[in-house]
Design an enzyme around this catalytic site. Structure first.
Site, PDB file in Angstrom:
ATOM      1  N   GLY A   1     -39.451  83.408 -25.872  1.00 45.90           N
ATOM      2  CA  GLY A   1     -38.573  83.930 -24.811  1.00 45.90           C
ATOM      3  C   GLY A   1     -37.757  83.105 -24.875  1.00 45.90           C
ATOM      4  O   GLY A   1     -36.657  83.247 -25.790  1.00 45.90           O
ATOM      5  N   LEU A   2     -36.911  83.637 -23.517  1.00 50.12           N
ATOM      6  CA  LEU A   2     -35.846  82.884 -23.400  1.00 50.12           C
ATOM      7  C   LEU A   2     -34.693  84.419 -24.004  1.00 50.12           C
ATOM      8  O   LEU A   2     -33.683  84.083 -24.797  1.00 50.12           O
ATOM      9  CB  LEU A   2     -35.193  82.212 -23.859  1.00 50.12           C
ATOM     10  N   CYS A   3     -35.381  85.530 -24.078  1.00 52.08           N
ATOM     11  CA  CYS A   3     -34.331  86.713 -24.287  1.00 52.08           C
ATOM     12  C   CYS A   3     -34.546  87.779 -23.510  1.00 52.08           C
ATOM     13  O   CYS A   3     -34.858  88.550 -23.882  1.00 52.08           O
ATOM     14  CB  CYS A   3     -34.996  87.171 -25.780  1.00 52.08           C
ATOM     15  N   GLY A   4     -34.036  87.177 -21.929  1.00 50.42           N
ATOM     16  CA  GLY A   4     -33.660  88.591 -21.415  1.00 50.42           C
ATOM     17  C   GLY A   4     -35.255  89.689 -21.036  1.00 50.42           C
ATOM     18  O   GLY A   4     -36.633  88.877 -20.658  1.00 50.42           O
TER      19      GLY A   4
ATOM     20  N   SER B   1     -31.290  89.951 -27.387  1.00 48.44           N
ATOM     21  CA  SER B   1     -31.169  90.442 -26.454  1.00 48.44           C
ATOM     22  C   SER B   1     -31.144  88.734 -25.847  1.00 48.44           C
ATOM     23  O   SER B   1     -30.326  88.721 -24.937  1.00 48.44           O
ATOM     24  CB  SER B   1     -32.855  90.858 -26.121  1.00 48.44           C
TER      25      SER B   1
END
Lengths: 130, 298
Positions: free
Chosen positions: B89-92, B253
């Site tokens: 995760g942590l990609c917008g 991203s």
């Protein structure tokens, strides 16, 4: 008549070779092929083996596993499923590859087994060359 | 009003967070460059293989002996959606956008009365789709263990999908992934991979320009034999390039998201420092007043 052949060798990951050469020898499924400049349009399947590229009086070899050679007036393109410069191939890798392919062979039948056997033959031939 | 000690703690904790997001941004930037290079170097192969197939397909025509992978099996009842997302995760909005695209597809297909099956690549897409469409999922694989994307991964997936098609488990396969446009923009798309002629028709015009000087192609072995081997390979290639596009998109991203996070943290630190200084001055002033009024009272 052009006296050199435009040759490029591409694998899914990258382009391994691109440039003008004098001759390319390919391991076709139906037998070995030597491609010279101005070859007639041809589409040939490739088996496991070595491609030899002749350019400027030098030879360069690549190990290929499966793929296609596409000859057009524009030149020769080899689409290899797997390709590595011969210098990067070593016996240990080949041996483990052969073992794996042998184990795999027993689970296959008919056409699959035939293709696998061809693959093993090519690998063994290479193994003896290295 | 928070005490000075509390404010100090908060400032240092936000500073730590900022350090992490900044590091993640830099890692993503480095990985993005690598991913873009990988996508770039995979392009010649994909283009050539597409050209060769459309060449072959146009010479084969719609004859009865055309392989099913090329022309389809005549039905369109069951659709397999191969949804590729990132594992982290942590990609917008990267994963969410792909999942949204997949959901739109599912809803549209189901409204048309078709059966939908899901083949999921990547943990994040699985997490989100599992909640809504648990029963539709036929397979899920995570690429978390793979350190670099290589063609072998795509080959395994491709072979899996092809054998499912041959077993008659679905009629049409679509690949859902995000096309990498630039760092700010990743375009989720659904691309039909089986039958193959759906994706070829678009390119037919370009390759018909291939000039053979009137010569005729020789095929070794025959056309059908080549096509039979080539088609699965083209599917593998499409999956591979989708994975590469996804990787570049994820990193782009992530870079943008982490850049934002770093900037937000900076803003927060500024605000907190301001509050900290104000509180400190207020405290000093009130201490001074106390001392002065104490001295006056003497």
């Amino acid at each position: 008549m052009s006296d050199t052949l435009t040759f490029s060798l591409v694998s899914p990951e990258r382009e391994l070779f691109s440039g003008q050469v004098d001759q390319v020898d390919l391991p076709g499924t139906e037998g070995n092929l030597g491609i010279l400049p101005d070859h007639a349009p041809l589409m040939a399947a490739i088996r496991t083996g070595a491609i030899t590229v002749y350019a400027d009086g030098k030879e360069e070899q690549f190990f290929v596993q499966g793929g296609f050679a596409d000859v057009t007036p524009a030149g020769l393109t080899v689409l290899a499923e797997r390709a590595t410069p011969m210098a990067d191939v070593n016996r240990d890798d080949l041996q483990s590859e052969i073992d794996r392919a042998r184990a795999n062979l027993e689970t296959l039948e008919d056409e699959g087994a035939l293709a696998a056997q061809q693959n093993i033959d090519g690998l063994e031939a290479l193994f003896n060359m290295v | 009003m928070a005490s000075l000690k509390e404010l100090k703690n908060r400032i240092s904790s936000v500073k730590n967070t900022q350090k992490i997001t900044r590091a993640m941004q830099m890692v993503a930037a480095a990985k993005l460059r690598k991913a873009q290079e990988a996508a770039e170097s995979a392009r010649p192969y994909a283009e050539r293989i597409r050209g060769v197939i459309s060449n072959l397909a146009s010479s084969m025509g719609e004859g009865g002996d055309a392989p099913k992978l090329l022309v389809g099996n005549g039905k369109q009842d069951t659709v397999l959606l191969v949804v590729a997302t990132a594992d982290r995760g942590l990609c917008g909005g990267f994963n969410t956008n792909i999942v949204r695209k997949a959901r739109e597809e599912i809803v549209a297909l189901e409204r048309a009365g078709k059966t939908v099956k899901l083949y999921l690549i990547g943990k994040k897409g699985y997490d989100q789709l599992n909640r809504l469409y648990h029963d539709h999922i036929v397979k899920y694989i995570s690429l978390k263990e793979e350190r670099t994307l290589h063609a072998g991964i795509a080959r395994n997936i491709g072979e899996d999908v092809t054998s499912m098609f041959e077993a008659g488990e679905f009629d049409v396969a679509k690949l859902v992934f995000a096309n990498f446009k630039n760092v700010m923009e990743q375009d989720p798309v659904a691309q039909t991979i089986i039958p193959a002629n759906a994706s070829i028709e678009v390119t037919e015009d370009e390759t018909s320009g291939l000039d053979l000087n009137g010569a005729i192609y020789t095929y070794e072995p025959d056309e059908a034999g080549i096509l039979r081997v080539l088609l699965p390979r083209s599917i593998n290639t499409q999956i591979f390039s989708a994975l590469l596009e996804n990787q570049a998109g994820e990193m782009g991203s992530k870079m943008a998201a982490m850049d934002n996070a770093t900037r937000n943290a900076g803003e927060m630190i500024d605000n907190l420092t301001m509050t900290f200084n104000r509180t400190r001055q207020a405290k000093i002033t009130s201490e001074l007043i106390e001392i002065i009024s104490g001295a006056e009272a003497l």
